[in-house]
Design an enzyme around this catalytic site. Structure first.
Site, PDB file in Angstrom:
ATOM      1  N   GLY A 132     -37.273 -58.305  -0.841  1.00  0.00           N
ATOM      2  CA  GLY A 132     -36.442 -57.388  -0.019  1.00  0.00           C
ATOM      3  C   GLY A 132     -34.953 -57.663  -0.208  1.00  0.00           C
ATOM      4  CB  ILE A 176     -31.431 -60.501  -2.979  1.00  0.00           C
ATOM      5  CG1 ILE A 176     -30.436 -59.443  -3.499  1.00  0.00           C
ATOM      6  CG2 ILE A 176     -32.823 -60.186  -3.492  1.00  0.00           C
ATOM      7  CD1 ILE A 176     -30.257 -59.494  -5.005  1.00  0.00           C
ATOM      8  CE  LYS A 226     -30.875 -62.711   5.454  1.00  0.00           C
ATOM      9  NZ  LYS A 226     -30.937 -62.528   6.925  1.00  0.00           N
ATOM     10  CG  ASP A 258     -30.543 -56.286  14.624  1.00  0.00           C
ATOM     11  OD1 ASP A 258     -30.839 -55.104  14.909  1.00  0.00           O
ATOM     12  OD2 ASP A 258     -30.321 -56.663  13.463  1.00  0.00           O
TER      13      ASP A 258
END
Length: 858
Positions: free
Chosen positions: A14, A20, A36, A161
């Site tokens: 993802g 990325i 990550k 979030d």
């Protein structure tokens, strides 16, 4: 080695606003992680602070429903920041919703409740800073523990979030709350005043620019569960303004009919516009369905943990089993090695011990053997010390007192025993004139048994008797043994001597090793044979075969023919040969008889009474062969008695004066007369005879029978049952030489001439005739030649002088009708026949034959 080198890059899963997300594997243990990659080169200062706040929050949160944070890596060269977090294999909840829309499916209510309960649990950990209480026994209600008090000084984390893309699912559909980039850490009494999230999930107070509280995350939770069930957000508009207006109104469409009303009611409670009317996380955890889901989740976790532990334990067990098998193998190998080592060690020790014991036993046996040998050697030396000794001439000395007293249990001689160990083998030249006066030389005669073989030192102990060549018997009979034929099966038992000591014939070792004592030359002339009752012992010789059942050298499977032992002596044996004391005595006795024979009449009584008047052996068997010599001897004794009563001794003196007396081993010689006197004596024979006496001619032939041996055919016939005496005499008469007939007949005529005047006429009885049995063609030719020679000589000498016959008359003397047979001055005469393989010549030495002229002059 950098941190990036410790991981293996797998794939990209993802991307976000900051970088990325990649899937990597840790090389150390193979664990799958999520990296990550954030580049802060283009970030503002505010964004950098938010990034720092994210990994700071993640480093403090440790919960099963929150994405785990491991470590970070700062790359200053490229101004990149790598965050290594827990990997969730099933993606996020937004992909699940998209798949449901794509497949036109609705999520199961149980799945929805499972996601709801896990999100509530994660928010409880973020809002209260502690893990929610375990379900335990309070499945039906948490009670007072459902709403815990946050610890003083604790940290309250607002996610701010919450959306489906930040809710990750594990392999077992476990919920992992992540992406805390916009989270805000604040005190429990503080409220956030900024909103930076997705507008579809923001609460009404945020839209009204009010402060952000814990109830804002509950609104976002309601929106996520509603979208999961309805596959769309609860509030949706084309513009931002319309969206805010719909959020403030708080109206939502009902859920599809597949879901329960309880689920819709719970979602409605979470989407209340007034935050105070919204339930908190503790109230949501106390819902019955949430408790069941939690309990189910706990069971699942427990089962997964148990399964993991079981797998771990099984793996551990397998490892331990492999190690145990390896240990067992190693143990068995070590034990086998130890056993082999111990076995080798004990084998070596046992071998050494066995060798030691064997050596000890061998040494002991060797000592015993040496002692036994020494004892036997001493015994043999003592026995040899008192045994017989030999002088320098090889003659045997006298035995010791102990050995002399031992007598064998059987007689070893086949023809009887003489006065000494060896018979006399001297001729007339060895005779001494002096008479021996030593009485110790004459030993007692031992009775004999017939047809036994001689064995020397029979009285010696069995241990000292060793084997000699005399005891060796060949497997097949040789021609030398035919001289001692014994063809009758009835004589086999007594022919063989029971040898008790099958060893050397000499008991003691002779002192002289002169081999000439045993090398006796064979006699080429015919040997005398007399009556078996007066036979003498054989001279011991190593060349003779001992017929004994106990002879170790005899062949068991091959039985030799029965032998008739004949007496054979040599007349050429040296004077210094094997002699004994008895031999000297015999010679003196023989000469004494010869010295007076020319002056006195011949009588039977004075001729060696010690030799004639022997007692017959008690163990002797009578021979079935007719003894011609014995008949002649008895007739001669009768004639001598008749002449001694009324006649003169002149005729006997005349006859006996012409007789050459020889000892045993020499040829017999009768009176030597010429042919004329012989024919005259035949014509002037007196015809007066006694009824029991045989004719004169038969007596002469009977007396001469001992000169020549019988043929093999006659021996077979004799052994089978015997033949008549007449047949034997008539058959044997043709085998005699002329001179042998003449000498015997002349002596008979001279002795009977004195009786011619009283009787008037001489009567010569004819001998009984029997058909002779020729043996071979040469034998018939020899008979014819001898007959022709006899006739020619008789006719040519018929006119001879009668002076010899005239001297035999005397007045007042009784005539002796039968001639006197020559008396042989021998100790023993044997009847056994000599070997047919030994040819006796008829030629006589000149020294023994007196011419006819000398006879007439005397």
């Amino acid at each position: 080695m950098s941190e990036s080198d410790k991981y293996e890059l797998l794939e990209k899963i993802g991307h976000g606003s900051f970088g990325i997300i990649r899937k990597v594997r840790r090389k150390a243990d193979g664990m799958i992680l999520c990296r990550k990659e954030i580049s802060y080169l283009k970030m503002s200062q505010k964004e950098r602070e938010q990034l720092h706040a994210e990994f700071s929050i993640l480093s403090t949160l440790r919960h099963p429903n929150i994405v785990g944070y491991y470590h970070r890596e700062h790359l200053k060269a490229t101004q990149d920041l790598h965050l290594y977090m827990e990997y969730c294999g099933n993606g996020d909840l937004g992909r699940v919703i998209r798949n449901l829309i794509k497949n036109n499916q609705y999520a199961e209510e149980s799945f929805v409740w499972s996601i709801f309960s896990q999100l509530v649990t994660a928010l409880y950990r973020c809002h209260y800073g502690v893990d929610p209480p375990e379900v335990g026994k309070t499945v039906l209600g948490l009670g007072s523990t459902a709403r815990p008090k946050p610890p003083s000084g604790g940290m309250t984390i607002l996610h701010r979030d919450l959306k489906p893309e930040n809710v990750f699912l594990g392999e077992d559909n476990s919920v992992k709350l992540g992406d805390f980039g916009l989270s805000k850490v604040m005190q429990s009494h503080d409220f956030a005043s900024t909103y930076v999230g997705t507008p579809f999930y923001m609460s009404p107070e945020i839209c009204a620019a009010e402060k952000y509280t814990l109830k804002s995350d509950i609104w976002s939770l309601g929106c996520i569960i509603y979208e999961l069930c309805a596959r769309e957000p609860p509030f949706n508009a084309k513009t931002h303004y319309q969206l805010v207006q719909k959020i403030k109104e708080g109206k939502i469409a009902p859920l599809p009919s597949v879901y329960s009303g309880e689920l819709f009611a719970t979602i409605k409670d979470c989407l209340r516009v007034n935050p105070d009317r919204r339930p908190d996380t503790a109230t949501l955890l106390n819902l019955p369905i949430v408790r069941l889901m939690r309990k189910e989740k706990e069971v699942v976790e427990f089962s997964r943990t148990l399964r993991t532990k079981e797998e771990t334990l099984n793996k551990r067990i397998r490892e331990l089993d492999s190690k145990l098998s390896a240990l067992e193998t190693e143990k068995s190998s070590i034990r086998a090695e130890i056993d082999a080592s111990l076995r080798r060690e004990w084998e070596v020790k046992a071998r050494l011990e066995i060798d030691r014991l064997v050596a000890q036993e061998i040494e002991s046996l060797q000592q015993k053997f040496e002692q036994e040998v020494q004892a036997r050697v001493e015994a043999e030396l003592q026995r040899h010390g008192r045994g017989p000794m030999f002088n320098s001439h090889g003659q045997q000395g006298s035995f010791s007192s102990t050995a002399a007293t031992l007598v064998s249990d059987y007689n070893l001689s086949s023809v009887g025993s003489g006065d000494g160990d060896f018979p006399s083998t001297t001729d007339i030249t060895d005779i001494s004139i002096a008479e021996s006066t030593d009485g110790s030389d004459i030993t007692k005669k031992i009775p004999r048994t017939p047809f036994h073989r001689a064995q020397t030192y029979s009285s010696a102990p069995a241990e000292s008797v060793l084997g000699t060549p005399m005891d060796i018997e060949m497997a097949s009979p040789s021609p030398i043994t035919i001289a001692s034929l014994s063809l009758s099966p009835r004589r086999m038992a007594l022919t063989k001597a029971p040898t008790t000591n099958p060893r050397m014939i000499f008991g003691e070792e002779p002192t002289s090793t002169d081999k000439s004592n045993w090398e006796v030359p064979r006699e080429t002339e015919m040997i005398d044979s007399g009556d078996e009752s007066e036979a003498e012992a054989l001279v011991p010789s190593p060349k003779r075969i001992t017929k004994s059942s106990k002879n170790p050298f005899s062949t068991v499977t091959t039985r030799s023919r029965p032998s008739l032992n004949s007496q054979q002596n040599s007349n050429v044996l040296p004077i210094h040969g094997l002699r004994s004391k008895q031999t000297l005595a015999t010679r003196s006795k023989t000469v004494s008889g010869v010295s007076s024979i020319g002056q006195h009449p011949l009588r039977s009584a004075p001729s060696a009474p010690s030799l004639r008047d022997r007692k017959p052996s008690p163990t002797r068997r009578l021979s079935r062969i007719p003894s011609v010599t014995g008949v002649g001897r008895r007739l001669s004794a009768n004639n001598i008695n008749n002449s001694s009563n009324g006649g003169s001794d002149a005729p006997s003196s005349t006859v006996t004066s012409n007789i050459t007396v020889r000892t045993r081993g020499l040829k017999r010689m009768s009176s030597t007369c010429d042919e004329s006197s012989f024919s005259q004596q035949q014509n002037n024979q007196p015809q007066q005879s006694l009824p029991q006496a045989p004719p004169l001619k038969k007596i002469g032939l009977m007396a001469a029978k001992n000169i020549r041996g019988s043929s093999l055919v006659e021996l077979h016939q004799a052994r089978a049952g015997g033949r008549p005496i007449s047949a034997i005499i008539s058959n044997e008469a043709k085998l005699r030489a002329f001179k042998e007939h003449a000498t015997i007949a002349a002596s008979a005529v001279d002795s009977s001439s004195s009786s011619s005047s009283s009787s008037g006429q001489s009567q010569l009885p004819t001998r009984p005739r029997s058909q002779p049995q020729p043996i071979t063609a040469n034998f018939e030719q020899q008979q014819q030649q001898q007959q022709s020679n006899t006739n020619s000589i008789s006719s040519s000498n018929s006119a001879g002088s009668g002076s010899a016959t005239g001297t035999g008359t005397g007045a007042g003397t009784k005539s002796m009708p039968w001639p006197v047979a020559p008396v042989w001055n021998r100790e023993v005469e044997t009847e056994e026949m000599p070997s047919p393989f030994i040819v006796k010549t008829s030629k006589r030495p000149a020294s023994f034959v007196r011419p006819a002229s000398n006879l007439s002059q005397s």
